[in-house]
Scaffold this motif. Sequence first.
Motif, PDB file in Angstrom:
ATOM      1  N   TYR A 151       0.830  -1.198   0.000  1.00  0.00           N
ATOM      2  CA  TYR A 151       0.000   0.000   0.000  1.00  0.00           C
ATOM      3  C   TYR A 151       0.871   1.257   0.000  1.00  0.00           C
ATOM      4  O   TYR A 151       0.497   2.280   0.587  1.00  0.00           O
ATOM      5  CB  TYR A 151      -0.940  -0.009   1.216  1.00  0.00           C
ATOM      6  N   PHE A 152       2.011   1.170  -0.663  1.00  0.00           N
ATOM      7  CA  PHE A 152       2.906   2.324  -0.719  1.00  0.00           C
ATOM      8  C   PHE A 152       2.236   3.488  -1.438  1.00  0.00           C
ATOM      9  O   PHE A 152       1.483   3.298  -2.401  1.00  0.00           O
ATOM     10  CB  PHE A 152       4.200   1.962  -1.433  1.00  0.00           C
ATOM     11  N   GLN A 153       2.543   4.703  -0.967  1.00  0.00           N
ATOM     12  CA  GLN A 153       2.003   5.914  -1.552  1.00  0.00           C
ATOM     13  C   GLN A 153       3.160   6.823  -1.967  1.00  0.00           C
ATOM     14  O   GLN A 153       4.322   6.493  -1.788  1.00  0.00           O
ATOM     15  CB  GLN A 153       1.092   6.617  -0.541  1.00  0.00           C
ATOM     16  N   GLY A 154       2.802   7.967  -2.532  1.00  0.00           N
ATOM     17  CA  GLY A 154       3.835   8.914  -2.920  1.00  0.00           C
ATOM     18  C   GLY A 154       4.492   8.547  -4.238  1.00  0.00           C
ATOM     19  O   GLY A 154       3.982   7.740  -5.018  1.00  0.00           O
ATOM     20  N   TYR A 155       5.644   9.144  -4.503  1.00  0.00           N
ATOM     21  CA  TYR A 155       6.353   8.962  -5.759  1.00  0.00           C
ATOM     22  C   TYR A 155       7.281   7.756  -5.713  1.00  0.00           C
ATOM     23  O   TYR A 155       7.671   7.278  -4.645  1.00  0.00           O
ATOM     24  CB  TYR A 155       7.189  10.192  -6.092  1.00  0.00           C
ATOM     25  N   ILE A 156       7.619   7.282  -6.901  1.00  0.00           N
ATOM     26  CA  ILE A 156       8.734   6.333  -7.020  1.00  0.00           C
ATOM     27  C   ILE A 156      10.009   7.134  -6.792  1.00  0.00           C
ATOM     28  O   ILE A 156      10.247   8.131  -7.477  1.00  0.00           O
ATOM     29  CB  ILE A 156       8.755   5.681  -8.411  1.00  0.00           C
ATOM     30  N   PRO A 157      10.831   6.762  -5.818  1.00  0.00           N
ATOM     31  CA  PRO A 157      12.000   7.583  -5.498  1.00  0.00           C
ATOM     32  C   PRO A 157      12.935   7.764  -6.699  1.00  0.00           C
ATOM     33  O   PRO A 157      13.342   6.776  -7.331  1.00  0.00           O
ATOM     34  CB  PRO A 157      12.694   6.794  -4.383  1.00  0.00           C
ATOM     35  N   SER A 158      13.236   9.005  -7.013  1.00  0.00           N
ATOM     36  CA  SER A 158      14.179   9.263  -8.111  1.00  0.00           C
ATOM     37  C   SER A 158      15.584   8.806  -7.750  1.00  0.00           C
ATOM     38  O   SER A 158      16.403   8.557  -8.636  1.00  0.00           O
ATOM     39  CB  SER A 158      14.185  10.761  -8.446  1.00  0.00           C
ATOM     40  N   SER A 159      15.841   8.653  -6.448  1.00  0.00           N
ATOM     41  CA  SER A 159      17.185   8.227  -6.016  1.00  0.00           C
ATOM     42  C   SER A 159      17.505   6.816  -6.477  1.00  0.00           C
ATOM     43  O   SER A 159      18.685   6.420  -6.484  1.00  0.00           O
ATOM     44  CB  SER A 159      17.276   8.297  -4.485  1.00  0.00           C
ATOM     45  N   LEU A 160      16.479   6.031  -6.881  1.00  0.00           N
ATOM     46  CA  LEU A 160      16.757   4.684  -7.361  1.00  0.00           C
ATOM     47  C   LEU A 160      17.609   4.698  -8.620  1.00  0.00           C
ATOM     48  O   LEU A 160      18.209   3.679  -8.987  1.00  0.00           O
ATOM     49  CB  LEU A 160      15.444   3.940  -7.628  1.00  0.00           C
ATOM     50  N   GLY A 161      17.661   5.838  -9.277  1.00  0.00           N
ATOM     51  CA  GLY A 161      18.552   5.968 -10.425  1.00  0.00           C
ATOM     52  C   GLY A 161      20.020   5.836 -10.055  1.00  0.00           C
ATOM     53  O   GLY A 161      20.870   5.613 -10.927  1.00  0.00           O
ATOM     54  N   ASN A 162      20.330   5.971  -8.754  1.00  0.00           N
ATOM     55  CA  ASN A 162      21.721   5.796  -8.304  1.00  0.00           C
ATOM     56  C   ASN A 162      22.112   4.330  -8.198  1.00  0.00           C
ATOM     57  O   ASN A 162      23.301   4.021  -8.065  1.00  0.00           O
ATOM     58  CB  ASN A 162      21.916   6.465  -6.936  1.00  0.00           C
ATOM     59  N   CYS A 163      21.124   3.446  -8.228  1.00  0.00           N
ATOM     60  CA  CYS A 163      21.401   2.000  -8.103  1.00  0.00           C
ATOM     61  C   CYS A 163      21.779   1.461  -9.474  1.00  0.00           C
ATOM     62  O   CYS A 163      20.939   0.901 -10.200  1.00  0.00           O
ATOM     63  CB  CYS A 163      20.183   1.288  -7.538  1.00  0.00           C
ATOM     64  N   GLN A 164      23.009   1.620  -9.834  1.00  0.00           N
ATOM     65  CA  GLN A 164      23.454   1.301 -11.188  1.00  0.00           C
ATOM     66  C   GLN A 164      23.495  -0.188 -11.477  1.00  0.00           C
ATOM     67  O   GLN A 164      23.663  -0.586 -12.633  1.00  0.00           O
ATOM     68  CB  GLN A 164      24.827   1.919 -11.445  1.00  0.00           C
ATOM     69  N   ASN A 165      23.348  -1.029 -10.463  1.00  0.00           N
ATOM     70  CA  ASN A 165      23.352  -2.473 -10.682  1.00  0.00           C
ATOM     71  C   ASN A 165      21.947  -3.075 -10.626  1.00  0.00           C
ATOM     72  O   ASN A 165      21.793  -4.293 -10.616  1.00  0.00           O
ATOM     73  CB  ASN A 165      24.236  -3.159  -9.637  1.00  0.00           C
ATOM     74  N   LEU A 166      20.932  -2.212 -10.596  1.00  0.00           N
ATOM     75  CA  LEU A 166      19.556  -2.686 -10.502  1.00  0.00           C
ATOM     76  C   LEU A 166      19.177  -3.457 -11.773  1.00  0.00           C
ATOM     77  O   LEU A 166      19.335  -2.954 -12.887  1.00  0.00           O
ATOM     78  CB  LEU A 166      18.611  -1.504 -10.297  1.00  0.00           C
ATOM     79  N   ILE A 167      18.692  -4.685 -11.586  1.00  0.00           N
ATOM     80  CA  ILE A 167      18.316  -5.558 -12.700  1.00  0.00           C
ATOM     81  C   ILE A 167      16.820  -5.820 -12.719  1.00  0.00           C
ATOM     82  O   ILE A 167      16.184  -5.759 -13.769  1.00  0.00           O
ATOM     83  CB  ILE A 167      19.094  -6.894 -12.626  1.00  0.00           C
ATOM     84  N   ASN A 168      16.240  -6.111 -11.572  1.00  0.00           N
ATOM     85  CA  ASN A 168      14.816  -6.407 -11.478  1.00  0.00           C
ATOM     86  C   ASN A 168      14.168  -5.479 -10.464  1.00  0.00           C
ATOM     87  O   ASN A 168      14.626  -5.375  -9.329  1.00  0.00           O
ATOM     88  CB  ASN A 168      14.590  -7.857 -11.032  1.00  0.00           C
ATOM     89  N   MET A 169      13.079  -4.841 -10.887  1.00  0.00           N
ATOM     90  CA  MET A 169      12.359  -3.932  -9.992  1.00  0.00           C
ATOM     91  C   MET A 169      10.858  -4.166 -10.154  1.00  0.00           C
ATOM     92  O   MET A 169      10.305  -4.082 -11.259  1.00  0.00           O
ATOM     93  CB  MET A 169      12.700  -2.480 -10.314  1.00  0.00           C
ATOM     94  N   TYR A 170      10.191  -4.476  -9.038  1.00  0.00           N
ATOM     95  CA  TYR A 170       8.758  -4.764  -9.044  1.00  0.00           C
ATOM     96  C   TYR A 170       8.070  -3.905  -7.976  1.00  0.00           C
ATOM     97  O   TYR A 170       8.263  -4.127  -6.783  1.00  0.00           O
ATOM     98  CB  TYR A 170       8.506  -6.239  -8.743  1.00  0.00           C
TER      99      TYR A 170
END
Length: 791
Positions: free
Chosen positions: A288-307
């Motif tokens: 039940y998360f609210q608000g924005y998708i954090p823009s800081s996730l762009g710093n996770c340069q090794n991110l492969i899967n995001m759900y």
Amino acid sequence: MHSGEARLSPPCLTPNHERGKVVFVLITMFVLPVVNCAGSVSASGNKTDHLALLAIKSAIRDPLGALTSWNHSRTISPYIGNLSFLRSIDLSTNKLGGQIPVEIGLLSRLSFLYLFQNLLIGEIPSSISNCLSLKCLSIGKVPWNLGHLKHLQLLRIGNNSLGSGDANDLSFLSSLVNCTNLEILGLGATHFGGVLPHTIANLSSKLIALELHVNMISGRIPAGISHLTSLVRLVLHKNQLSGTIPSEIGNLQKLEIIDLGVNLFSVVIPESLGNLPKLSWLSFEENYFQGYIPSSLGNCQNLINMYVHQNHLSGPIPKSLFKGSPHLVELSLGANHSDGPLPFEVSHQINLVRLVVANNKLSGEIPSVIGGCSSLVFLYLQGNMFHGHIRASLSSLKSLQELDLSHNFSGPIPTYLSKFPLTYLNLSYNYFEGEVPIWGVFGNRSAISLVANPKLCGGILELHLPRCTGKEVTKAKISFKLKLIISCACALIAVAIIGVACSMESLQDRISLKDATAELLKVKDDLIRDGLRKDNAHAFGLRVTCSSEEDEEEEEESQGRMKDDEPGGNESWLNEFSRSHLTSSCLTPGKRHIIVIFVIAMSIRPFVTHAGIASGTSGNETDHLALFAIKSAIKDPLGALNSWNHSVHHCHWEGVVCGRRRNRVVALNLSSKGLRGGGIISPYIGNLSFLHFISLSDNTLGGPIPAEIGFLFRLFGLYLYQNLLTGEIPSTISNCRSLEYLSVAHNSLEGRIPTEFISLSMLKGLYVHENNLSGPIFSAIQKLTSLEELS
């Protein structure tokens, strides 16, 4: 017990007892069953008695379960406690039943104990805490006093029903604080209830994996979890955790996997997640998360899967997510309230395989740069507020297998979609208009959805769409009249030729009308009898073969891709037939007249068929019989071709697509139908002369690729990958000058790629990997200027 067997002594408490014998027992313990305490008879001990008892049980009704113990499972003997030098026990993945004997607590040297995936009942005996050397424990219900196991490195007791959902189920975790060498704690799928104790923050600083998934754990994640600085995996999905995720989680610099999906978390996703440089897997779906998708996730340069699908997230999708995480493979943002356009930066994701942004409030047009995501296999854009036409740039997404564009778009359906290897296509609830294609995925009724598109027409019969009217009808009428005029002109020319020929012949060379009629009927009978010969490459499956090789090559080169199966294919063939055969030196003057009459008759036939005189199976006997010949060569254990019978018109057969105008077979799609058991591809496939598309992929068809495929001049897609095909790739495929895609990958083909393929000037995709091909790639491949993909 067999006579002559020595009775084992009861468990001995005195260690160092005849070490040599113990070593021998240690070696043989995994060969001879350490089971059935006190010499109980195993199935191998007395098979006759064993089977007799099971037969007695099978004849008895036992509603109270009194005979539950009458089964094939064995028990762990308490005499295992006599093996005092044991350091490792692995009895996992068997059918051992009963309880764990308390005598295991006598094994002071034991370091590894694996008893998972059995039928054991009861609790782990508390005596196991005496095994002070124990490092890895993987079994059942946890005793509270595991804190004595100073050397314990792994504790995994998942995938059973040990917990009761009680609030005190996790109280034993406090005792693990003393296990300072613990690295892996796996308690997934154990029905544990209660809350995470705050003492979890005091677990071993060496802990790299905390796995408590699929339980009934409630409450919040303690902020002290940030003290587990070595943590790499945090897996808590499918619980009842709630509240916020502590921002302190951003201090876990080694964290690579966070899986908190399917819980009751709310408020916002913490920005501190952007401080995790090694994060590769982020799963927050169904919360039940609210608000924005954090823009800081762009710093996770090794991110492969995001759900993060199925939450209450809003606002635009951050551009930084696509710019800063270049290795994304799966991104699922669906079922939220995100708005604004789909960022142009999505084109940076060349490794993206799955993109889900469905059921949001995204608007605008699909950015043309999405075509840069060349690895996309699954694309879901449905349920947004997109508008406009489907961009031509999507034509570069040649790996797409599933595409959902429902509730968004307008304009014509792009024909390039028929060339994709799609197994699912949803274009429902749009404003598409015009004619629906009939090949590729559009030929598979179960794979497409076109609901609520009132301006669509055409398509395969099973779609029950209206016939195309208006411009399409006008065009067809004009085309019909034009071709009637052309055919009449051809007939007049043929009559003129007869006159000239007759004037050049002496009276004795001429034949009577009666003989001409008899000769013409004989030609007809011969042609019908030989209608399925392999050299029947054109509209009627017919060819007179007395012309020279040069004439045949000229005829083949004259063939081009026909649009659907409109009248016209026969006319172009007849023109070639007239030019190449009427002047052939192999015809006598008399027989030349017969052929002229045949040409005139054939020029009239398309209009007889068009008027509906010849329809159904009788209207195209060649295609009908060719399909039966193909079926007879295929083994069909799953009955996928049961509809291929005389009671059903062949245009309604499974995997067969016919043109709407003349019912000629234009596509054959039998991919993934379970065709196996030694079946082959029949050479009679070459008689389906109007074929545009063939897919026999993902079966286990064997034998060679028939050379007769070279007769299919209209073919633009040939997919035979993932079969058991052998032999060489036939060079005759080079005659299919309209071919754009050829895939024979994942077979057992040998030899070289035919150099004749240089003539395939329209070829865009050539896939021959995973075979036994040899030799160099032919040097002229650079002349295939249309080639886009070579594998």
